[in-house]
Design a protein around this motif. Structure first.
Motif, PDB file in Angstrom:
ATOM      1  N   SER A 141      97.670   2.822  73.534  1.00 44.34           N
ATOM      2  CA  SER A 141      98.283   4.097  73.162  1.00 44.34           C
ATOM      3  C   SER A 141      99.797   3.984  73.343  1.00 44.34           C
ATOM      4  O   SER A 141     100.266   3.630  74.435  1.00 44.34           O
ATOM      5  CB  SER A 141      97.744   5.213  74.064  1.00 44.34           C
ATOM      6  N   LYS A 167      97.624   2.891  68.614  1.00 39.41           N
ATOM      7  CA  LYS A 167      97.560   4.359  68.479  1.00 39.41           C
ATOM      8  C   LYS A 167      98.953   4.886  68.745  1.00 39.41           C
ATOM      9  O   LYS A 167      99.553   4.564  69.777  1.00 39.41           O
ATOM     10  CB  LYS A 167      96.565   4.909  69.493  1.00 39.41           C
ATOM     11  N   LYS A 169     101.319   8.162  69.336  1.00 43.60           N
ATOM     12  CA  LYS A 169     101.429   9.591  69.629  1.00 43.60           C
ATOM     13  C   LYS A 169     102.336  10.210  68.572  1.00 43.60           C
ATOM     14  O   LYS A 169     103.369   9.621  68.208  1.00 43.60           O
ATOM     15  CB  LYS A 169     102.042   9.815  71.016  1.00 43.60           C
ATOM     16  N   ASN A 197      97.573  15.283  70.214  1.00 42.33           N
ATOM     17  CA  ASN A 197      97.365  16.106  71.420  1.00 42.33           C
ATOM     18  C   ASN A 197      97.602  17.596  71.113  1.00 42.33           C
ATOM     19  O   ASN A 197      98.423  18.250  71.783  1.00 42.33           O
ATOM     20  CB  ASN A 197      98.262  15.636  72.575  1.00 42.33           C
ATOM     21  N   GLY A 297      91.499   7.075  77.268  1.00 41.92           N
ATOM     22  CA  GLY A 297      92.083   6.727  78.563  1.00 41.92           C
ATOM     23  C   GLY A 297      92.912   7.863  79.118  1.00 41.92           C
ATOM     24  O   GLY A 297      93.447   8.683  78.367  1.00 41.92           O
TER      25      GLY A 297
HETATM   26  C1  LIG Z   1      96.188   7.018  76.772  1.00 40.27           C
HETATM   27  C2  LIG Z   1      96.332   8.384  76.200  1.00 40.27           C
HETATM   28  O1  LIG Z   1      96.979   8.576  75.216  1.00 40.27           O
HETATM   29  N1  LIG Z   1      95.686   9.368  76.865  1.00 40.27           N
HETATM   30  C3  LIG Z   1      95.577  10.759  76.519  1.00 40.27           C
HETATM   31  C4  LIG Z   1      96.872  11.489  76.700  1.00 40.27           C
HETATM   32  C5  LIG Z   1      97.489  11.366  78.038  1.00 40.27           C
HETATM   33  C6  LIG Z   1      98.824  11.139  78.079  1.00 40.27           C
HETATM   34  C7  LIG Z   1      99.498  11.089  79.263  1.00 40.27           C
HETATM   35  C8  LIG Z   1      98.832  11.230  80.460  1.00 40.27           C
HETATM   36  C9  LIG Z   1      99.498  11.157  81.688  1.00 40.27           C
HETATM   37  C10 LIG Z   1      98.815  11.291  82.856  1.00 40.27           C
HETATM   38  C11 LIG Z   1      97.448  11.493  82.830  1.00 40.27           C
HETATM   39  C12 LIG Z   1      96.776  11.557  81.633  1.00 40.27           C
HETATM   40  C13 LIG Z   1      97.460  11.430  80.427  1.00 40.27           C
HETATM   41  C14 LIG Z   1      96.795  11.506  79.209  1.00 40.27           C
HETATM   42  C15 LIG Z   1      95.013  10.983  75.116  1.00 40.27           C
HETATM   43  O2  LIG Z   1      94.284  10.165  74.576  1.00 40.27           O
HETATM   44  O3  LIG Z   1      95.249  12.081  74.597  1.00 40.27           O
END
Ligand SMILES: CC(=O)N[C@@H](Cc1ccc2ccccc2c1)C(=O)O
Ligand SMILES: [Mg+2]
Length: 374
Positions: A141, A167, A169, A197, A297
């Motif tokens: 990510s 991936k 953002k 998100n 994750g």
């Molecule tokens: C790897 C990824 O993109 N994870 C989340 C978003 C995310 C992003 C930042 C974070 C910071 C601290 C704890 C959880 C978090 C989750 C997602 O898939 O949407």
């Protein structure tokens, strides 16, 4: 299995680089780690809640509080001790069901009990959950960056490290241009997807449909968590498959989203859905409907990361997950680092999680510990 008590521990880990998403920028991780102590073994659980309620309503302090005041006392009660003695981790979700929400806290305690149970049995998470592979392809990510050249540099580094899927953002103002630049620079064959998100609304449908020209694997959670009908409408207005993350909090909500046509792919995160056993139910449900799933994750330490890799080895996890190596986020993990080899991550084979926190490393990042005796 006799539960003697649970240790609540807060750790603070700096990120190797700031991680920017549509809901903010993280430079460090404040994590709640659980250790379940039983007569036969110790089990570890990781609560994926962030410091602030920006991803979901849960936040680290709220999960420590709900564990301390409601969830752990229930497990410590005569009813709880009896049920866990009889059925182990399988009893936890039912015992905690009367308490609404707080799925990340529930997931962490079920995980710690499951880890203790499996270590005592000498059985791995992978074997227990139904893994069919001994390694899984790893995706990565990539955050929002201040410039496209900087983004391309970072993506090149991950491709060089062997990651099998990128991936990106995205958010309004950072979507078409970075996606086009990555396609232009790295070609049409790199498996590529985006994650908003929840940053868009249905009014952005025409704009989001312009992503269709880039042959993305999916677009993840473009609309807000509760806008299931909006996602179903968006799915009718763009070709790129819709993948839900924040919206899917249980097998029940997954069934509704699938039936309503709100998603064609699901990002499964055990912490978000209340545990690895619920995660497996969602995997089974998606497979029954012919939907692909992948493992998301939450910047886990090696504890949660090891469990996620085991889950990602189930047959329906046909897309690379955000499992990533420890060094994607952390210079030093609290366990032996999880590493990427030839684009894949090995499924741990030891009892339980197959990894254990290294005491000195764990102590170095610990900000508080609290023993809850049963
Ligand atoms: C790897 C990824 O993109 N994870 C989340 C978003 C995310 C992003 C930042 C974070 C910071 C601290 C704890 C959880 C978090 C989750 C997602 O898939 O949407
Ligand atoms: Mg996501």
């Amino acid at each position: 299995m006799k539960l003697r008590g649970v240790e609540l521990r807060r750790i603070s880990m700096p990120l190797v680089s700031p991680f920017r998403t549509s809901f903010g920028t993280q430079t460090g991780r404040d994590i709640l780690i659980l250790k379940a102590v039983t007569d036969d073994a110790e089990g570890w659980g990781e609560c994926v809640a962030m410091t602030d309620p920006l991803y979901s309503s849960e936040y680290a302090d709220s999960q420590a509080d709900v564990l301390r005041r409601f969830l752990l006392p229930k497990l410590a009660s005569a009813e709880g001790r009896d049920a866990v003695a009889r059925s182990g981790a399988a009893a936890v979700a039912g015992l905690l069901h009367p308490f609404k929400g707080h799925r990340m806290a529930k997931a962490a305690v079920e995980m710690a009990v499951l880890d203790a149970e499996l270590r005592a049995l000498g059985r791995s998470f992978g074997r227990e959950l139904g893994a069919v592979a001994d390694r899984v392809p790893s995706g990565v990510s990539v955050g929002i960056h201040d410039t496209v050249p900087h983004l391309l540099e970072v993506v090149e580094g991950y491709l060089d490290a062997g990651y099998m899927r990128i991936k990106l953002k995205i958010e309004p103002g950072w979507d078409l241009v970075p996606v086009a630049a990555v396609r232009e620079r790295f070609g049409a064959d790199v498996p590529l997807q985006v994650d908003a998100n929840t940053a868009y609304t249905l009014r952005d449908a025409r704009h989001l449909a312009r992503l269709d020209e880039f042959d993305l694997l999916l677009i993840e959670q473009p609309l807000e968590e509760e806008d299931v009908l909006g996602h179903a409408e968006l799915a009718r207005r763009m070709a790129t498959p819709i993948c839900l993350d924040e919206s899917i909090v249980s097998a029940q909500t997954a069934a509704a989203a699938i039936t309503l046509g709100a998603c064609q792919i699901i990002n499964i995160k055990p912490g978000r859905v209340g545990g690895y056993l619920e995660a497996r139910k969602i995997h089974d449900l998606a497979a029954a409907h012919g939907l692909a799933v992948w493992c998301g994750g939450m910047l886990e330490t090696g504890i949660g990361r090891a469990a996620n890799v085991a889950l990602a080895a189930l047959p329906g996890f046909t897309l690379p997950g955000d499992v990533s190596a420890s060094d994607r986020f952390y210079k030093t993990d609290i366990t032996e680092p999880i590493v990427i080899e030839d684009g894949h991550i090995a499924v741990p084979t030891g009892p339980g999680l197959g990894v254990t926190p290294i005491p000195d490393l764990l102590d170095a990042v610990t900000t508080s510990t609290e023993w809850i005796a049963f």
